[in-house]
Scaffold this active site. Structure first.
Site, PDB file in Angstrom:
ATOM      1  N   HIS A  19      24.999 -63.426  83.737  1.00 51.01           N
ATOM      2  CA  HIS A  19      25.598 -64.649  83.192  1.00 51.01           C
ATOM      3  C   HIS A  19      24.706 -65.341  82.171  1.00 51.01           C
ATOM      4  O   HIS A  19      25.121 -66.316  81.551  1.00 51.01           O
ATOM      5  CB  HIS A  19      25.947 -65.615  84.329  1.00 51.01           C
ATOM      6  CG  HIS A  19      26.978 -65.068  85.260  1.00 51.01           C
ATOM      7  ND1 HIS A  19      28.247 -64.719  84.848  1.00 51.01           N
ATOM      8  CD2 HIS A  19      26.930 -64.767  86.589  1.00 51.01           C
ATOM      9  CE1 HIS A  19      28.933 -64.252  85.878  1.00 51.01           C
ATOM     10  NE2 HIS A  19      28.150 -64.256  86.945  1.00 51.01           N
ATOM     11  N   ARG A  60      18.223 -59.556  87.007  1.00 49.17           N
ATOM     12  CA  ARG A  60      19.573 -59.471  87.573  1.00 49.17           C
ATOM     13  C   ARG A  60      20.405 -58.775  86.501  1.00 49.17           C
ATOM     14  O   ARG A  60      20.592 -59.300  85.403  1.00 49.17           O
ATOM     15  CB  ARG A  60      20.115 -60.855  87.898  1.00 49.17           C
ATOM     16  CG  ARG A  60      21.331 -60.764  88.878  1.00 49.17           C
ATOM     17  CD  ARG A  60      22.679 -60.873  88.264  1.00 49.17           C
ATOM     18  NE  ARG A  60      22.970 -62.185  87.804  1.00 49.17           N
ATOM     19  CZ  ARG A  60      23.624 -63.148  88.486  1.00 49.17           C
ATOM     20  NH1 ARG A  60      24.069 -62.914  89.685  1.00 49.17           N
ATOM     21  NH2 ARG A  60      23.854 -64.323  87.957  1.00 49.17           N
TER      22      ARG A  60
END
Ligand code: 3PY
Ligand code: MG
Length: 255
Positions: A45, A70
């Site tokens: 994100h 991530r």
């Protein structure tokens, strides 16, 4: 060379790290100097692509702190790319089944434990090793976390946690809360959500995995530590900037 993450995580003290949503090597170098033990770049994100990560990685590891990544999705190519960029740990989103957990580990380990492909020159540099020694060390040094953030993953929790070679579970409280029907994970005390979080800590402990979670605030960090979690994303770059600006604004208002 950055610290040995696995050895550090054998100690009982909570391990707090920052979570970078913004790209840029200078920003990364600055974030690495904040008083947290590692920096995680969020490629799911956050705004960093692989070229950004390649430039940010040396800026972070030069501080002696591990780079965590991530990844965008649990895809074998993205797992290898993250490790090749010098990540000490990969955090894979939305790991929902034992087969997905097995694929994640397989992508991250060199043979005979998996099928990671050779070519991680940034990783070799970050480790401060010659290539042959990196090859020998990599399977032990690099750590793999499966995010548990859906109802489906909760249903498969025991089998996911039992995956050989997996190092940790990582709670995504927002997606977990959304998946359970409670919207954004603002209230971690909702009984069904809290029971799920407790079951993730218990599954990690039973299988000798590191229990991890996205905190994002002191209150959430205290909550997760209170539930036995150790590997915790304490704050985002934007969150720290906002909190710093607010703290200063409160002081300025008193002048
Ligand atoms: C979540 O809360 O779902 C996360 O993935 C942390 O950003
Ligand atoms: Mg999530």
């Amino acid at each position: 060379m950055s610290i040995d993450l696995r050895a550090r995580l054998e100690k009982p003290e909570p391990f707090y790290f920052t979570w970078m949503t913004l790209p840029g090597a200078i920003v990364a170098g600055q974030v690495a100097r904040l008083p947290y033990e590692a920096v995680c770049i969020d490629m799911q994100h956050g705004l960093s692509g692989f070229t950004d990560v390649a430039a940010m990685s040396p800026a972070i590891t030069a501080s002696g702190k591990p780079l965590l990544l991530r990844i965008l999705w649990n895809d074998p190519g993205l797992v290898g790319q993250a490790l090749d960029a010098g990540a000490s740990a990969v955090i894979a989103p939305m790991v929902n089944t034992p087969a997905e957990a097995q694929a994640l580990v397989k992508a991250a380990k060199y043979a005979p434990n998996g099928m990671r492909s050779w070519g991680g020159y940034a990783a070799v540099q970050a480790a401060g090793l010659v290539p042959a020694d990196y090859l020998k060390e990599a399977n032990r040094r690099t750590m793999i976390f499966a995010m548990i953030e859906t109802e489906e993953a909760l249903g498969n929790l025991d089998q996911i946690a039992a995956t050989p070679g997996l190092d940790g579970l990582f709670v995504g409280p927002n997606d977990l809360s959304i998946s359970l029907g409670f919207g954004l994970g603002k209230d971690l005390k909702i009984p069904k959500l809290e029971a799920a979080i407790k079951s993730i800590a218990a599954a990690a402990t039973k299988n000798k995995l590191v229990p991890g979670a996205f905190g994002g605030s002191p209150e959430a960090c205290a909550y997760f530590v209170g539930h036995g979690f150790k590997f915790i994303a304490a704050a985002t770059d934007v969150g720290l900037m906002t909190a710093g600006a607010k703290a200063m604004q409160d002081q300025l208002a008193k002048i």
